[in-house]
Design an enzyme around this catalytic site. Sequence first.
Site, PDB file in Angstrom:
ATOM      1  N   GLU A  24      76.078  44.901  16.784  1.00  0.00           N
ATOM      2  CA  GLU A  24      74.806  44.298  16.408  1.00  0.00           C
ATOM      3  C   GLU A  24      74.591  44.370  14.899  1.00  0.00           C
ATOM      4  OE1 GLU A  24      71.493  45.335  18.901  1.00  0.00           O
ATOM      5  OE2 GLU A  24      70.081  45.144  17.224  1.00  0.00           O
ATOM      6  N   GLN A  48      65.817  30.791 -19.086  1.00  0.00           N
ATOM      7  CA  GLN A  48      66.590  31.966 -18.703  1.00  0.00           C
ATOM      8  C   GLN A  48      66.012  32.734 -17.525  1.00  0.00           C
ATOM      9  OE1 GLN A  48      67.297  34.287 -22.269  1.00  0.00           O
ATOM     10  NE2 GLN A  48      69.388  33.491 -22.347  1.00  0.00           N
ATOM     11  N   ARG A  71      63.330  19.759 -11.263  1.00  0.00           N
ATOM     12  CA  ARG A  71      61.947  20.033 -11.645  1.00  0.00           C
ATOM     13  C   ARG A  71      61.879  20.180 -13.170  1.00  0.00           C
ATOM     14  NH1 ARG A  71      56.491  19.966 -10.427  1.00  0.00           N
ATOM     15  NH2 ARG A  71      55.416  21.751 -11.344  1.00  0.00           N
TER      16      ARG A  71
END
Lengths: 245, 381, 319
Positions: B244, B281, B270
């Site tokens: 798991e 940066q 954008r």
Amino acid sequence: MKILVPFKRVPDPGSSSPYGMSEARPWIINPFDEIAIEEALRIRERGEAREVVGVTIAPSAAEEQIRAALAMGLDRALRVDDRRELDPYAVARILLAVVRQEKPDLVLMGKQAVDDDANQVGQMLAGLLNWPQATFVSKIEFLNGGQRAQCTRETDRGLEVIAVNLPAVVTTDLRLNEPRYVSLPGLMKARRRPIELLTCQQLAVEVQPRTTVAATSPAPRRSAGLKVESVEDLLVRLRQHEKVL
Amino acid sequence: MDFTWSKEQTELLDAVQRFASQRLKANVIESDRNDCFNLEDWKACGQFGIQGLPAPVEYGGLGMDALTTVGALERLGYACKDNGLLFSINAHLWTVVMPLITAGTEQQKRKYLPGLCNGTLIGANAMSEPNSGSDAFSLSTTAQKAGAKYVLNGSKTFVTNGPVGDLFAVYATVDKSKGAHGVSGFLVERNTPGLVIARKLEKMGLRTSPMAELYLEDCEVPAENLLGTEGGGSFLFTRSMTWERGCILASAVGSMQRLLETCVRYANTRKQFGQPIGKFQHVAGKIVDMKLRLETCRLLLYRGAWLRTQGKSGFLEASLAKLHISDCWVKTCEDALQIHGGYGYMVEYEIERELRDALGSRLYSGTSEIQRNLIASLLGL
Amino acid sequence: MIQTLVILEHDGHCVKRASLSAVALARQLGGSYALGVLGSGVAEIADSVRSFGASVVLVADHPALAEPRADCYAAVIAETARQRGASTVVGTSSTFTKDILPRVAALLDAPMLSDVMAVEIKDGVPCYQRPLSAGSLCATVKLQGDVRVLTARGTAFHPPSPNGAPSPVEPIAFDAASLPNGTQFVSRERSTSTRPDLTEARVVVSGGRPLKDKETFERLIGGLADALGGAVGATRAAVDAGMAPNACQVGQTGTVVAPELYIAVGVSGAIQHLAGIQDSRVIVAINRDPDAPIFQMANYGLVGDLHALVPRLIEAVRA
């Protein structure tokens, strides 16, 4: 009924995966041919066909796509070994030889391949065989105990229904069906299934493509225009600037 | 060290990715808002073979090794945005399918594995209780042997897939005085009298994965449904925990890949202050860190899985992977949200949901604190 | 003896205007050309194309040809090409020519090129240009052999205006009894639309999936098309969802259009759709999503809810 489904592998138009698939160029089964395979399988599942055979003309690298087709449920898969750039007529002539060998009652294939959009092979094959043809089919039903196929065709003038005597060539359009997904168990089982290899020599067919591509260049692309703020602004531009209204 | 996938593996992984991107396209915003489990997509995954990835072929599974399994789950996480669906599939795989494979009797395997592998049976895990979470083996649900059956009494919580489960792996103690050595696992079918699936629990994230409370009220379970040995429950549980922990966050790695790409695209398109924000940066730095995290997670994930293919237990590596990937996933979601600014906060951009989904990963399969404890003790501290 | 045989398409009443684009291609290829009209009761149609500079208008008029059954039409066309010594058979690309002309090519043992967009004769050898990969690439192609079949992309060749001395009309000699009989025409859905044909309209208004349903599609897209006297188009997604008939589908596998004005409403701009509109003079996009790919190739973009914007646009156009 025995159905022969010719299929083509084409470069995957929608691919750009960071996982960079098996080779530099990812390939898929031509979507229209996949629809043909699906339809053939459904016809068999209804009990109207006893065998569905797939055939492709391709180099050995096409094994992945052939296995995917087998995994969908083909009874047999044939590969005619040929790595040349063949034109539609050459393909039709090779398929003619395969049809003569396999003797299907129906050839079911995609209407066009999405890499070259020629939309010719099925019709050419029908002409060479002198079989009736039904192209751009969105629905197919069999009449008279499988002796005739009633096909709905998608044409510029709307839907048209014709009936063709079998044996016939039928090409598929988009809305005929939605192909099943190859399941992983199917894919793994398909690995152990044989792909029958044929050559043009064995088929006694010699073809030379008669189309030469002298050059390819990117098509001129339109560039983005400007965003207008309102319906009124748009109309001013269309009426006064473009003079198109 | 050869880091390449084989041709067969690549074929399978590509098929998984193609399946997920073409078939699992449900409107997750809606399902998440309405707390809905996508049964259709679960079934599609089952038919495709996901729910049986690591199970032996003779029981209906695909017999995939650990490495191919995590590779497939990573692709699934990349191509499918429904983290809740994937969480449900993982819970099913690691808490029911895997224990059955490792500890089940031949009858149990033949009876349940085929249905579990093709998704027609949904597995659910009933381990945690209101008073025992991290301290799993201090559970209070009792199992009293009575002839050819066990009678179970108690209550369970955080039962993933509870509301839709067909087969429950229920852990109860046959002797509380023996502590962990009294814990035993049982396979309980849904309509068993005395198995009461109680209220549905509403979660912060992974909302498309259904979860419920469970009551066991004189629930009679046939003796042949004992999973493993009496008192062997903790061993069984711990063993299945390695699988798991080692696998459950594989899809998170795929998610992180997807978020990285989304952020690169956004940063390039954008524009603010006259240039793409990717040129700033602060933004670029965050994306670089996302990439770095992604690669370290991948390495840990694969190495742990590789060890298991080599027959090693990989217990430590599974824990390291789980701890690290969960932290990285949360951080990556936070960064993605920040990079998208106000839009990142909007539901329709589907980033806030990723963050809500990711936060759970530091809690399930052993909290991050528990992982640290485990790793510390394995380091000899 | 004619160099080129041009197959024209008609709907039983008049010639489809776009099919005349193939005449422009025939002229560019050079040499004499004949126009071919097939059908039943087509004397008037044949008459209507006598002023397009053909050496002769050839007519195959027979009840057996009432419907364009590919096997029969191809047999007649191939025989005609042979009889007249034609080295090229052309038609404007449409489902009619796509169905029949490849079969003609096979009967003539000839290679075929579809969707030719331009031809240049270099040293006496024609070099054809055609699109590839959903129109993203342009291929320059040469064909070998003495005979060839071509379809012309209607939007790339301007149909000629009628002028000049009228061409003679001659019947095509063929044996109706020996025509193939394996195909039976059953029915065709009747279109009650009074709107212009998609390939002929000056203005095309197209809708995509966001139009929700057939009624809304007709009200908004149909409404705007009517206000502008244009044709209605649809994306594959809209047709799949039953909002519009398949004959309206615009795109790589549907109809290629190049109107003066193309208005795409609720169309995101999948590459397969863009392949069908890139030669339109002016493209306008109306979409809710400012990042929809269609804005990358539209002259004008209007971002907003189409359900509010389109009714306003219809009103403003009518004003």
